[in-house]
Design an enzyme around this catalytic site. Structure first.
Site, PDB file in Angstrom:
ATOM      1  N   PHE A   8     -40.080 -62.143 -30.505  1.00 54.09           N
ATOM      2  CA  PHE A   8     -38.819 -61.147 -30.608  1.00 54.09           C
ATOM      3  C   PHE A   8     -38.448 -60.922 -29.324  1.00 54.09           C
ATOM      4  O   PHE A   8     -38.310 -59.793 -29.004  1.00 54.09           O
ATOM      5  CB  PHE A   8     -39.335 -60.030 -31.474  1.00 54.09           C
ATOM      6  N   THR A  96     -40.721 -68.302 -29.331  1.00 50.27           N
ATOM      7  CA  THR A  96     -41.645 -67.926 -28.379  1.00 50.27           C
ATOM      8  C   THR A  96     -40.999 -68.656 -27.100  1.00 50.27           C
ATOM      9  O   THR A  96     -40.061 -69.389 -27.118  1.00 50.27           O
ATOM     10  CB  THR A  96     -42.943 -68.193 -28.846  1.00 50.27           C
ATOM     11  N   LYS A 125     -37.655 -75.624 -27.121  1.00 49.05           N
ATOM     12  CA  LYS A 125     -37.614 -76.832 -26.667  1.00 49.05           C
ATOM     13  C   LYS A 125     -38.796 -77.651 -26.621  1.00 49.05           C
ATOM     14  O   LYS A 125     -38.989 -79.086 -26.828  1.00 49.05           O
ATOM     15  CB  LYS A 125     -36.745 -76.767 -25.179  1.00 49.05           C
ATOM     16  N   GLU A 149     -31.198 -76.585 -33.708  1.00 53.06           N
ATOM     17  CA  GLU A 149     -29.696 -76.518 -33.077  1.00 53.06           C
ATOM     18  C   GLU A 149     -29.795 -76.079 -31.737  1.00 53.06           C
ATOM     19  O   GLU A 149     -29.122 -76.427 -30.840  1.00 53.06           O
ATOM     20  CB  GLU A 149     -28.508 -75.876 -33.854  1.00 53.06           C
ATOM     21  N   VAL A 152     -30.451 -77.330 -27.652  1.00 54.71           N
ATOM     22  CA  VAL A 152     -29.343 -78.077 -26.556  1.00 54.71           C
ATOM     23  C   VAL A 152     -28.110 -77.228 -26.829  1.00 54.71           C
ATOM     24  O   VAL A 152     -27.688 -77.085 -27.759  1.00 54.71           O
ATOM     25  CB  VAL A 152     -29.405 -79.743 -26.971  1.00 54.71           C
ATOM     26  N   GLU A 209     -35.348 -69.319 -18.058  1.00 56.99           N
ATOM     27  CA  GLU A 209     -36.735 -69.300 -18.942  1.00 56.99           C
ATOM     28  C   GLU A 209     -37.575 -68.150 -18.321  1.00 56.99           C
ATOM     29  O   GLU A 209     -37.328 -67.454 -17.182  1.00 56.99           O
ATOM     30  CB  GLU A 209     -37.187 -70.644 -18.511  1.00 56.99           C
ATOM     31  N   ASP A 220     -36.272 -77.784 -17.571  1.00 61.81           N
ATOM     32  CA  ASP A 220     -35.484 -77.364 -18.850  1.00 61.81           C
ATOM     33  C   ASP A 220     -34.331 -78.372 -19.208  1.00 61.81           C
ATOM     34  O   ASP A 220     -34.141 -78.907 -20.589  1.00 61.81           O
ATOM     35  CB  ASP A 220     -34.765 -75.978 -18.660  1.00 61.81           C
ATOM     36  N   LYS A 224     -34.002 -81.031 -22.599  1.00 63.89           N
ATOM     37  CA  LYS A 224     -32.956 -81.273 -23.397  1.00 63.89           C
ATOM     38  C   LYS A 224     -32.551 -82.633 -23.416  1.00 63.89           C
ATOM     39  O   LYS A 224     -32.195 -83.253 -24.585  1.00 63.89           O
ATOM     40  CB  LYS A 224     -31.884 -80.408 -23.017  1.00 63.89           C
ATOM     41  N   GLY A 321     -28.262 -67.610 -23.320  1.00 67.09           N
ATOM     42  CA  GLY A 321     -27.788 -66.159 -23.677  1.00 67.09           C
ATOM     43  C   GLY A 321     -28.246 -65.853 -24.905  1.00 67.09           C
ATOM     44  O   GLY A 321     -28.585 -66.520 -25.932  1.00 67.09           O
TER      45      GLY A 321
HETATM   46  N1  HSE Z   1     -33.070 -71.427 -19.482  1.00 61.96           N
HETATM   47  C1  HSE Z   1     -32.094 -72.405 -20.296  1.00 61.96           C
HETATM   48  C2  HSE Z   1     -30.680 -72.463 -19.458  1.00 61.96           C
HETATM   49  C3  HSE Z   1     -31.935 -71.412 -21.666  1.00 61.96           C
HETATM   50  O1  HSE Z   1     -30.597 -71.600 -18.524  1.00 61.96           O
HETATM   51  O2  HSE Z   1     -30.100 -73.263 -19.794  1.00 61.96           O
HETATM   52  C4  HSE Z   1     -31.251 -72.185 -22.691  1.00 61.96           C
HETATM   53  O3  HSE Z   1     -31.735 -73.227 -22.835  1.00 61.96           O
END
Ligand code: HSE
Length: 340
Positions: A8, A96, A125, A149, A152, A209, A220, A224, A321
């Site tokens: 949360f 989480t 991810k 969804e 990515v 992150e 990250d 993706k 965001g």
């Molecule tokens: N930390 C990631 C970014 C968050 O900055 O794109 C979204 O996956």
């Protein structure tokens, strides 16, 4: 629809706000009414009530930085797995923190929820990048949906676009900006901020992150890229099978120098096919200022999809965001339970 939140933080709260804000549209247009029966969070504590939890109270409580049990319901003594085991929920919402190396504890949460016959919606991810095939088969065998969804480009509908809207197209290449934090940092550095100042701001906005190393080292974006390689191209590779370089080697002077030559640094993720082989990479590249990707600034993401039917299709939208990623979960929830 009975739901439980596992995690949360920024994203879970973003979804909770949207569930409250869109309550009447969800009911009127999709016949959807949600009852939250549990929230489990390692930092904010856990509450559980089969009769229903007041999401407004839960949001107000965490805003005050108080434990959930001090304003929103009775304290739940067990951990996330215990709650998933006990809750009679239709959907488990997994938000989480991403651990791209182990994909835990999220993968265990997802497996347990599927075994219990729950649909799963996640923005995490790790489990998708590492274990998409296994988790997808598990869900299929159980007759539940496993949707992600938001993994990515947050709420920008990239996976739905690729999997549904571009039906029967052959996707030849996907290339673009897949990390909001690094694009934000590069944008602000060009404006004169130091790397540290820009990173701090990205953290304040909730883009980064929990461990921002995962953003700036390219991991990250790599997660993706791996998700797209697996889900869209059928690849079997794991994240660190592909070459990956982040933005930590890019200095303010290199950014200024590139600009003086009509170029702009972007962290580019790419997936393409060579014969039957799926290739992928993440690396900084100097993009010509006249190229559409060069104009994508801040936390915005963009990908160009090369298809056999439409040629190139480019989608630009938010990549990170609270509200944006929360929205992806809302869309997945509507997919699971909405009636048109
Ligand atoms: N930390 C990631 C970014 C968050 O900055 O794109 C979204 O996956």
């Amino acid at each position: 629809m009975r739901i439980i939140f596992i995690g949360f933080g920024t994203v879970g709260q973003g979804l909770a706000e949207l569930l409250l804000e869109k309550k009447s549209i969800l009911l009127k247009e999709y016949g959807l009414d949600f009852t939250t029966i549990g929230i489990s969070d390692t930092l904010k504590g856990s509450i559980f009530n089969p009769e229903g939890i007041d999401l407004r109270k839960a949001l107000d409580t965490v805003k005050k930085e108080a434990p959930l049990s001090e304003g929103a319901g009775e304290k739940y003594p067990g951990d996330a797995l215990a709650m998933i085991q006990e809750a009679n929920a239709d959907v488990m919402l997994e938000a989480t923190y991403t651990d791209i190396k182990t994909a835990e504890p999220a993968t265990s949460h997802i497996k347990k929820a599927i075994e219990r016959g729950m649909h799963v919606v996640t923005t995490n991810k790790g489990p998708v990048a590492l274990y998409y095939n296994e988790l997808n088969s598990l869900a299929k065998n159980k007759g539940v949906q496993f949707l992600f969804e938001g993994t990515v480009m947050s709420g920008t509908p990239v996976l739905n676009l690729l999997r549904e809207t571009l039906a029967a197209s052959t996707i030849q290449e996907i290339k673009g900006i897949l990390n909001g934090t690094t694009n934000y940092i590069l944008t602000r550095m060009e404006e004169g901020l130091s790397y540290e100042e820009a990173l701090k701001k990205a953290q304040e906005f909730g883009y980064a992150e929990a461990m921002p190393d995962a953003d700036v080292l390219g991991w990250d974006a790599l997660a993706k890229v791996t998700i797209l390689a697996k889900v869209i191209f059928g690849a079997k590779g794991k994240p660190f099978d592909y070459p990956c370089e982040g933005i930590t080697g890019i200095s303010s002077s290199a950014i200024a120098d590139a600009k003086s030559r009509g170029k702009r640094f972007k962290l580019i993720g790419k997936i393409w096919k060579e014969g039957n082989l799926v290739k992928a990479s993440v690396e900084p590249a100097e993009i010509d200022l006249s190229h559409p990707l060069a104009g994508v600034m801040g936390a915005t993401n963009a990908i160009t999809i090369t298809t056999d039917t439409l040629g190139e299709v480019t989608i630009v939208g938010s990549g990170a965001g609270k509200r944006e990623t929360g929205y992806s979960m809302l869309v997945d929830l509507i997919k699971i339970g909405g009636q048109k």
